[in-house]
Design a protein around this motif. Structure first.
Motif, PDB file in Angstrom:
ATOM      1  N   PHE A  47      70.452 -41.455  63.115  1.00  0.00           N
ATOM      2  CA  PHE A  47      70.117 -40.949  64.452  1.00  0.00           C
ATOM      3  C   PHE A  47      70.647 -39.532  64.605  1.00  0.00           C
ATOM      4  CE2 PHE A  47      69.731 -45.462  65.207  1.00  0.00           C
ATOM      5  CZ  PHE A  47      68.665 -45.532  66.093  1.00  0.00           C
ATOM      6  N   TYR A  48      69.866 -38.696  65.236  1.00  0.00           N
ATOM      7  CA  TYR A  48      70.339 -37.414  65.753  1.00  0.00           C
ATOM      8  C   TYR A  48      70.219 -37.493  67.264  1.00  0.00           C
ATOM      9  CZ  TYR A  48      70.274 -35.125  61.186  1.00  0.00           C
ATOM     10  OH  TYR A  48      70.546 -34.757  59.888  1.00  0.00           O
ATOM     11  N   MET A  49      71.302 -37.130  67.963  1.00  0.00           N
ATOM     12  CA  MET A  49      71.272 -37.208  69.418  1.00  0.00           C
ATOM     13  C   MET A  49      71.459 -35.807  70.003  1.00  0.00           C
ATOM     14  SD  MET A  49      70.757 -40.410  69.460  1.00  0.00           S
ATOM     15  CE  MET A  49      70.664 -40.829  71.195  1.00  0.00           C
ATOM     16  N   GLN A  78      64.211 -25.944  64.572  1.00  0.00           N
ATOM     17  CA  GLN A  78      64.311 -26.089  63.112  1.00  0.00           C
ATOM     18  C   GLN A  78      64.018 -27.519  62.659  1.00  0.00           C
ATOM     19  OE1 GLN A  78      67.973 -24.655  61.404  1.00  0.00           O
ATOM     20  NE2 GLN A  78      67.908 -22.788  62.629  1.00  0.00           N
ATOM     21  N   GLY A  79      63.373 -27.603  61.492  1.00  0.00           N
ATOM     22  CA  GLY A  79      63.221 -28.892  60.822  1.00  0.00           C
ATOM     23  C   GLY A  79      62.163 -29.808  61.435  1.00  0.00           C
ATOM     24  N   ILE A  80      61.914 -30.895  60.725  1.00  0.00           N
ATOM     25  CA  ILE A  80      61.044 -31.955  61.243  1.00  0.00           C
ATOM     26  C   ILE A  80      61.740 -32.569  62.453  1.00  0.00           C
ATOM     27  CG2 ILE A  80      59.815 -34.092  60.620  1.00  0.00           C
ATOM     28  CD1 ILE A  80      59.227 -31.869  58.644  1.00  0.00           C
ATOM     29  N   CYS A  81      63.077 -32.632  62.357  1.00  0.00           N
ATOM     30  CA  CYS A  81      63.859 -33.192  63.460  1.00  0.00           C
ATOM     31  C   CYS A  81      63.675 -32.387  64.739  1.00  0.00           C
ATOM     32  CB  CYS A  81      65.345 -33.241  63.081  1.00  0.00           C
ATOM     33  SG  CYS A  81      65.693 -34.528  61.880  1.00  0.00           S
ATOM     34  N   GLY A  82      63.770 -31.054  64.620  1.00  0.00           N
ATOM     35  CA  GLY A  82      63.574 -30.196  65.793  1.00  0.00           C
ATOM     36  C   GLY A  82      62.167 -30.350  66.356  1.00  0.00           C
ATOM     37  N   ARG A 101      58.286 -26.838  57.639  1.00  0.00           N
ATOM     38  CA  ARG A 101      59.345 -27.096  58.632  1.00  0.00           C
ATOM     39  C   ARG A 101      60.510 -27.860  58.010  1.00  0.00           C
ATOM     40  NH1 ARG A 101      55.618 -30.405  62.720  1.00  0.00           N
ATOM     41  NH2 ARG A 101      55.218 -31.394  60.703  1.00  0.00           N
ATOM     42  N   TYR A 102      60.282 -28.499  56.871  1.00  0.00           N
ATOM     43  CA  TYR A 102      61.237 -29.460  56.299  1.00  0.00           C
ATOM     44  C   TYR A 102      62.581 -28.831  55.918  1.00  0.00           C
ATOM     45  CZ  TYR A 102      63.264 -32.717  52.924  1.00  0.00           C
ATOM     46  OH  TYR A 102      64.117 -33.540  52.242  1.00  0.00           O
ATOM     47  N   LEU A 103      63.667 -29.445  56.373  1.00  0.00           N
ATOM     48  CA  LEU A 103      65.030 -29.062  55.960  1.00  0.00           C
ATOM     49  C   LEU A 103      65.485 -30.110  54.955  1.00  0.00           C
ATOM     50  CD1 LEU A 103      66.691 -28.498  59.467  1.00  0.00           C
ATOM     51  CD2 LEU A 103      65.943 -26.707  57.873  1.00  0.00           C
ATOM     52  N   ALA A 104      65.790 -29.696  53.743  1.00  0.00           N
ATOM     53  CA  ALA A 104      66.096 -30.663  52.674  1.00  0.00           C
ATOM     54  C   ALA A 104      67.459 -31.308  52.871  1.00  0.00           C
ATOM     55  CB  ALA A 104      66.036 -29.977  51.328  1.00  0.00           C
ATOM     56  N   CYS A 105      67.471 -32.615  52.696  1.00  0.00           N
ATOM     57  CA  CYS A 105      68.716 -33.386  52.772  1.00  0.00           C
ATOM     58  C   CYS A 105      69.055 -33.847  51.359  1.00  0.00           C
ATOM     59  CB  CYS A 105      68.487 -34.540  53.730  1.00  0.00           C
ATOM     60  SG  CYS A 105      69.699 -35.826  53.710  1.00  0.00           S
ATOM     61  N   SER A 106      68.032 -34.361  50.657  1.00  0.00           N
ATOM     62  CA  SER A 106      68.219 -34.806  49.281  1.00  0.00           C
ATOM     63  C   SER A 106      67.001 -34.369  48.481  1.00  0.00           C
ATOM     64  CB  SER A 106      68.334 -36.333  49.262  1.00  0.00           C
ATOM     65  OG  SER A 106      67.806 -36.842  48.060  1.00  0.00           O
ATOM     66  N   SER A 111      59.045 -38.290  51.491  1.00  0.00           N
ATOM     67  CA  SER A 111      58.365 -38.368  52.786  1.00  0.00           C
ATOM     68  C   SER A 111      59.387 -38.689  53.872  1.00  0.00           C
ATOM     69  CB  SER A 111      57.224 -39.388  52.749  1.00  0.00           C
ATOM     70  OG  SER A 111      57.697 -40.669  52.417  1.00  0.00           O
ATOM     71  N   GLU A 112      58.975 -38.456  55.124  1.00  0.00           N
ATOM     72  CA  GLU A 112      59.941 -38.562  56.232  1.00  0.00           C
ATOM     73  C   GLU A 112      59.220 -38.956  57.510  1.00  0.00           C
ATOM     74  OE1 GLU A 112      62.413 -35.090  56.651  1.00  0.00           O
ATOM     75  OE2 GLU A 112      63.542 -35.953  58.324  1.00  0.00           O
ATOM     76  N   ILE A 113      59.928 -39.700  58.369  1.00  0.00           N
ATOM     77  CA  ILE A 113      59.422 -39.971  59.721  1.00  0.00           C
ATOM     78  C   ILE A 113      60.541 -39.682  60.703  1.00  0.00           C
ATOM     79  CG2 ILE A 113      60.051 -42.444  59.630  1.00  0.00           C
ATOM     80  CD1 ILE A 113      57.587 -43.022  61.389  1.00  0.00           C
ATOM     81  N   LEU A 127      65.307 -41.088  65.852  1.00  0.00           N
ATOM     82  CA  LEU A 127      65.602 -41.880  64.656  1.00  0.00           C
ATOM     83  C   LEU A 127      64.844 -41.229  63.495  1.00  0.00           C
ATOM     84  CD1 LEU A 127      66.658 -44.315  63.117  1.00  0.00           C
ATOM     85  CD2 LEU A 127      64.880 -45.727  64.174  1.00  0.00           C
ATOM     86  N   ASP A 128      65.601 -40.852  62.463  1.00  0.00           N
ATOM     87  CA  ASP A 128      65.053 -40.117  61.321  1.00  0.00           C
ATOM     88  C   ASP A 128      65.176 -40.993  60.067  1.00  0.00           C
ATOM     89  OD1 ASP A 128      64.385 -38.247  59.377  1.00  0.00           O
ATOM     90  OD2 ASP A 128      66.243 -37.087  59.570  1.00  0.00           O
ATOM     91  N   ILE A 129      64.091 -41.162  59.332  1.00  0.00           N
ATOM     92  CA  ILE A 129      64.148 -41.932  58.078  1.00  0.00           C
ATOM     93  C   ILE A 129      63.491 -41.125  56.958  1.00  0.00           C
ATOM     94  CG2 ILE A 129      63.602 -44.105  56.917  1.00  0.00           C
ATOM     95  CD1 ILE A 129      63.556 -45.490  59.572  1.00  0.00           C
ATOM     96  N   ASP A 130      64.219 -41.025  55.833  1.00  0.00           N
ATOM     97  CA  ASP A 130      63.705 -40.337  54.643  1.00  0.00           C
ATOM     98  C   ASP A 130      63.417 -41.386  53.574  1.00  0.00           C
ATOM     99  OD1 ASP A 130      64.411 -38.039  55.960  1.00  0.00           O
ATOM    100  OD2 ASP A 130      66.006 -37.464  54.567  1.00  0.00           O
ATOM    101  N   SER A 131      62.393 -41.120  52.764  1.00  0.00           N
ATOM    102  CA  SER A 131      62.051 -42.030  51.678  1.00  0.00           C
ATOM    103  C   SER A 131      61.926 -41.270  50.365  1.00  0.00           C
ATOM    104  CB  SER A 131      60.722 -42.728  51.981  1.00  0.00           C
ATOM    105  OG  SER A 131      60.403 -43.595  50.913  1.00  0.00           O
TER     106      SER A 131
HETATM  107  N1  SME Z   1      64.782 -33.414  56.917  1.00  0.00           N
HETATM  108  C1  SME Z   1      65.241 -33.209  58.262  1.00  0.00           C
HETATM  109  C2  SME Z   1      66.715 -32.885  58.294  1.00  0.00           C
HETATM  110  C3  SME Z   1      67.581 -34.086  58.368  1.00  0.00           C
HETATM  111  S1  SME Z   1      67.914 -34.791  56.859  1.00  0.00           S
HETATM  112  O1  SME Z   1      66.653 -35.272  56.339  1.00  0.00           O
HETATM  113  C4  SME Z   1      68.887 -36.091  57.014  1.00  0.00           C
HETATM  114  C5  SME Z   1      64.418 -32.118  58.920  1.00  0.00           C
HETATM  115  O2  SME Z   1      63.563 -31.497  58.277  1.00  0.00           O
HETATM  116  O3  SME Z   1      64.626 -31.868  60.096  1.00  0.00           O
END
Ligand code: SME
Length: 174
Positions: A47-49, A78-82, A101-106, A111-113, A127-131
């Motif tokens: 989670f990001y709050m 910034q990011g998919i989260c933003g 837009r993607y900010l790399a975590c790993s 893919s990401e939701i 709620l952020d999930i990476d696969s």
């Molecule tokens: N990928 C996300 C950043 C969070 S990490 O994946 C945990 C983004 O692009 O916002």
């Protein structure tokens, strides 16, 4: 005998968690653990709050399961989260390499939701999930993750009756 899918089972398990969890914080902690353990393709769940009162608004990492991420604070531009938090839309990215837009975590993430959490109609987090699997988040997974986000929003509102999820979404598979 009725056939239940894994997704249906997990949906039931998270709804049980929501009924039993004393606080939204407890629910988020138990939910990330359960989703990470039960769904093979959910390799990072967190989670990001939104930080209360922060100007400009800032997403702050909350409960998570998976490898530590360098992105513990993410501004809304910034990011998919933003993108998810600022639009109030579920964002599904089938191939993170193709989304600028993607900010790399790993390096393993494919893919990401990201699904916003609403309290009284306002985004309070997500709620952020990476696969590690490409295009992991089919419509059934999207509905499960949206259901989870609604359970958390309801818990934060202090309501125990789950509202149905009516989140809109955008999918990027450019
Ligand atoms: N990928 C996300 C950043 C969070 S990490 O994946 C945990 C983004 O692009 O916002």
């Amino acid at each position: 005998m009725p056939v239940t899918s894994k997704i249906d089972e997990v949906r039931l398990e998270v709804s049980e968690l929501a009924k039993a969890a004393p606080t939204a914080q407890d629910l988020m902690q138990q939910m990330v653990k359960l989703l990470h353990e039960r769904v093979l393709k959910y390799n990072w769940v967190g989670f990001y709050m939104l930080e209360p009162g922060a100007q400009p608004p800032m997403l702050v990492l909350g409960a998570f399961e998976g490898a530590m991420t360098p992105h513990t604070r993410i501004p809304l531009n910034q990011g998919i989260c933003g993108a998810a938090a600022s639009s109030g839309l579920t964002v599904v990215v089938d191939d993170v390499k193709k989304d600028p837009r993607y900010l790399a975590c790993s390096l393993e993430t494919k893919s990401e939701i990201v699904v916003p959490v609403f309290v009284h109609g306002k985004v309070v987090g997500e709620l952020d999930i990476d696969s590690h699997f490409p295009a992991a988040f089919t419509i059934e997974h999207q509905e499960l993750v949206q259901y989870c986000a609604v359970l958390v929003g309801n818990k934060m509102e202090g309501s125990s009756s789950p509202k149905s999820s009516s989140s809109k979404s955008s999918r990027s598979s450019q």
